[in-house]
Design a protein around this motif. Structure first.
Motif, PDB file in Angstrom:
ATOM      1  N   PRO A 277      -2.674   9.315  -8.727  1.00 47.11           N
ATOM      2  CA  PRO A 277      -3.418   8.305  -8.048  1.00 47.11           C
ATOM      3  C   PRO A 277      -2.683   7.775  -6.979  1.00 47.11           C
ATOM      4  N   MET A 278      -3.813   7.150  -6.077  1.00 49.27           N
ATOM      5  CA  MET A 278      -3.518   6.670  -4.801  1.00 49.27           C
ATOM      6  C   MET A 278      -4.081   5.368  -4.724  1.00 49.27           C
ATOM      7  N   GLY A 279      -3.241   4.215  -4.267  1.00 48.57           N
ATOM      8  CA  GLY A 279      -4.101   2.819  -4.108  1.00 48.57           C
ATOM      9  C   GLY A 279      -3.129   1.940  -3.747  1.00 48.57           C
ATOM     10  N   GLY A 280      -3.202   0.804  -3.844  1.00 48.90           N
ATOM     11  CA  GLY A 280      -2.549  -0.269  -3.425  1.00 48.90           C
ATOM     12  C   GLY A 280      -2.082  -1.363  -4.503  1.00 48.90           C
ATOM     13  N   MET A 281      -0.708  -1.902  -4.490  1.00 51.90           N
ATOM     14  CA  MET A 281      -0.473  -3.138  -5.185  1.00 51.90           C
ATOM     15  C   MET A 281      -0.651  -4.226  -4.313  1.00 51.90           C
ATOM     16  N   LYS A 282      -0.424  -5.524  -5.198  1.00 56.33           N
ATOM     17  CA  LYS A 282      -0.603  -6.737  -4.386  1.00 56.33           C
ATOM     18  C   LYS A 282      -1.954  -6.801  -3.742  1.00 56.33           C
ATOM     19  N   ALA A 283      -2.035  -7.216  -2.517  1.00 55.38           N
ATOM     20  CA  ALA A 283      -3.170  -7.549  -1.715  1.00 55.38           C
ATOM     21  C   ALA A 283      -3.718  -6.335  -1.178  1.00 55.38           C
ATOM     22  N   SER A 284      -3.001  -5.330  -1.382  1.00 52.98           N
ATOM     23  CA  SER A 284      -3.275  -3.958  -0.724  1.00 52.98           C
ATOM     24  C   SER A 284      -4.477  -3.256  -1.739  1.00 52.98           C
ATOM     25  N   GLY A 285      -4.831  -3.981  -2.671  1.00 48.81           N
ATOM     26  CA  GLY A 285      -6.008  -3.114  -3.261  1.00 48.81           C
ATOM     27  C   GLY A 285      -6.154  -3.177  -4.865  1.00 48.81           C
TER      28      GLY A 285
ATOM     29  N   LEU B 293       0.868  -1.227  -0.017  1.00 49.83           N
ATOM     30  CA  LEU B 293       0.050  -0.148   0.091  1.00 49.83           C
ATOM     31  C   LEU B 293       0.839   1.370  -0.033  1.00 49.83           C
ATOM     32  N   ASN B 294       1.630   1.424   0.914  1.00 53.33           N
ATOM     33  CA  ASN B 294       2.444   2.593   1.220  1.00 53.33           C
ATOM     34  C   ASN B 294       3.667   2.543   1.914  1.00 53.33           C
ATOM     35  N   ALA B 295       4.934   3.117   1.380  1.00 48.10           N
ATOM     36  CA  ALA B 295       6.063   3.192   1.884  1.00 48.10           C
ATOM     37  C   ALA B 295       6.755   4.586   2.341  1.00 48.10           C
ATOM     38  N   SER B 296       7.729   4.718   3.199  1.00 48.36           N
ATOM     39  CA  SER B 296       8.213   5.846   3.391  1.00 48.36           C
ATOM     40  C   SER B 296       9.803   5.632   3.421  1.00 48.36           C
ATOM     41  N   ILE B 297      10.443   6.581   2.770  1.00 46.31           N
ATOM     42  CA  ILE B 297      12.001   6.320   2.271  1.00 46.31           C
ATOM     43  C   ILE B 297      12.687   7.574   3.132  1.00 46.31           C
ATOM     44  N   TRP B 298      13.603   7.568   3.788  1.00 48.56           N
ATOM     45  CA  TRP B 298      14.424   8.604   4.269  1.00 48.56           C
ATOM     46  C   TRP B 298      15.711   8.472   3.904  1.00 48.56           C
ATOM     47  N   THR B 299      16.105   9.763   2.751  1.00 47.24           N
ATOM     48  CA  THR B 299      17.359   9.469   1.958  1.00 47.24           C
ATOM     49  C   THR B 299      17.769  10.747   1.472  1.00 47.24           C
TER      50      THR B 299
END
Length: 512
Positions: free
Chosen positions: A454-462, A415-421
């Motif tokens: 767009p906002m939504g999920g990959m795999k089993a997230s939507g 669904l979502n991820a956050s990356i700090w870099t």
């Protein structure tokens, strides 16, 4: 009288005035997570009420679809302003019904205002008939029309009860549809507030209905009678609804579960990463579909990030009040408290280390739970892969960026991820993460609030997307009207099939 009680009176009066029912019904209580108090009641709908709501909505929609897209957009524009006019009452209502703190409730009303404003500006252009090239230049033309589907059903959850009852509905309404909302039984009043405001904004009667009750009772007749289903909730329920929608040949879109990852890479801005990670974990007490439950920290910064993060989590101010200074509120219900507690206790029993929290806080509220940080989490623990949906996060040390990406992707969810870099590097890393939205150097807001995307999920997230052009066009039926201007596209006299095939072959190669 509490702020919650006052908000109910000012916004709704009586819930009975806004829920569609065909007859007198049994009543259910509204219990506030802030203090466990029963505040009011509402009628529990039956299948006949769904039929009535859809029938009325379908009748009203025949006129609404003839209304110009500009006039429909004007309703959304007025709604955006009304949300701010009723800001205090909406904040009090959402907090009292859901238990979230004021700043998190503010995110909800901001989202609705932004969504309404975005589609008010974007919908007329999206819905305008569009000329596209025909098969033979100068000899043909084609036009794409977008017709409303009819009646859109929205099954919304309790965690963002105002946003998810209304924001998806706004795109459907802008496209010329009517909407029937079935909110979660824990948060019916927020959906009713949505109905009040859209009607204050000038939406004609019967275009927006609310039916309240058990999903197992109201879901089947709703799917059977609607023309499209938008669902936000668990993956398990989403799978069942997808089967039902498939049997009815009804369009279906869903945002489902997540086990969202946050990556702290070796070049992360640590101070900002700590603050952002705390927000990603505790927003709405972790009861946010896009909140973080897994943090992968590169070895090079583990000893810097982890102690600071744990200290920050221990400082989170948990409360059950209407103050802006409170950082996190209680969980929604006793059932959710049980789930969170069981996940943590299972992890502790199997060897996980608790660095912060790990216990209920009944002295604050009946369903309050401490912000919790775990490490030494292994795959045999429930918390490792199952969605907890609470203020609980597991920390994992990784050797490098490659391992962080691989482990973030090692989940059935996306669904979502956050990356700090480094921001530039973050773009390339983000593109490799199997998640529908990825925020670089932000917890989740920068991706969620990008209304043009767009906002939504990959795999089993939507399946499907909200926001962006797709978020509106999914509620339409595309139609192609093509015209041959001179002669039908078929064999002309005196040429024959073979000659015609050679002409077409030459044309197709040139067109390529």
């Amino acid at each position: 009288m509490t702020q919650f009680d006052d908000a109910i009176v000012r916004l709704l009066g009586s819930a009975d005035s806004w829920i569609t029912t065909a007859a007198h019904r049994e009543r259910a209580e509204v219990v506030s997570p802030l203090d466990g108090r029963s505040v009011t009641t509402y009628p529990v709908c039956e299948p006949d009420d769904v039929t009535l709501a859809v029938t009325r909505a379908r009748r009203a929609q025949t006129s609404w679809q003839k209304t110009s897209s500009q006039d429909r957009a004007a309703v959304l524009s007025r709604l955006s302003q009304l949300v701010w006019d009723w800001e205090k009452e909406l904040l009090d209502l959402i907090q009292g019904e859901n238990g979230k703190v004021r700043s998190h409730a503010f995110e909800e009303i901001s989202d609705v205002a932004m969504t309404a404003s975005h589609y008010a500006k974007r919908a007329p252009a999206l819905l305008k008939p569009t000329r596209v090239p025909g098969p033979l230049p100068l000899l043909s033309r084609a036009t794409v029309h977008h017709h409303p589907l009819g009646v859109v059903a929205v099954i919304s959850p309790w965690n963002y009860p105002f946003t998810l009852a209304l924001s998806d509905a706004l795109a459907a309404l802008a496209a010329g549809n009517a909407v029937v909302v079935k909110p979660d039984s824990n948060t019916v009043l927020s959906a009713l507030a949505a109905k009040v405001l859209v009607e204050k904004a000038g939406l004609p009667a019967d275009l927006f209905h609310v039916v309240a009750g058990r999903g197992s009772v109201l879901g089947p007749p709703l799917i059977k009678n609607c023309d499209y289903l938008m669902f936000t909730g668990s993956t398990a329920t989403g799978r069942k609804l997808a089967v039902q929608a498939g049997e009815e040949l009804v369009g279906f879109s869903a945002e489902l579960g997540g086990k969202n990852a946050l990556l702290v890479l070796h070049d992360a801005p640590i101070r900002r990463a700590v603050k952002g990670a705390v927000k990603a974990v505790i927003s709405n007490a972790g009861q946010l579909c896009i909140s973080t439950e897994r943090i992968y920290v590169e070895d090079a910064v583990w000893d810097t990030f982890v102690p600071r993060f744990v200290r920050a989590m221990k400082k989170v101010r948990v409360g059950a009040d209407y103050a802006w200074s409170t950082d996190m509120g209680p969980l929604i219900s006793a059932d959710q408290l049980t789930t969170v507690s069981e996940h943590v206790e299972d992890a502790k029993a199997k060897g996980a280390t608790v660095l912060a929290g790990g216990e209920p806080l009944p002295h604050i509220a009946p369903h309050a739970y401490a912000p919790t940080v775990l490490t030494d989490v292994t795959d045999d623990m429930v918390v490792a892969r199952s969605e907890t949906f609470g203020p609980v996060v597991s920390l994992y040390r990784v050797a490098d960026t490659e391992e962080a990406i691989a482990r973030a992707n090692d989940s059935e969810y996306g669904l979502n991820a956050s990356i700090w870099t480094n921001p530039v590097r973050g773009q390339s890393v983000g593109a490799r993460i199997e998640a529908g939205t990825v925020s670089i150097n932000d917890a989740y807001v920068v991706a969620w609030a990008s209304m043009h995307a767009p906002m939504g999920g990959m795999k089993a997230s939507g399946i499907g997307r909200r926001h962006g052009d797709t978020g509106l066009l999914k509620y339409t039926e595309p139609q192609t009207v093509a015209t041959s201007l001179v002669h039908p596209i078929q064999v002309p006299p005196l040429i024959g099939e073979r000659g015609w095939s050679r002409i077409m072959r030459t044309f197709v190669k040139a067109w390529r």
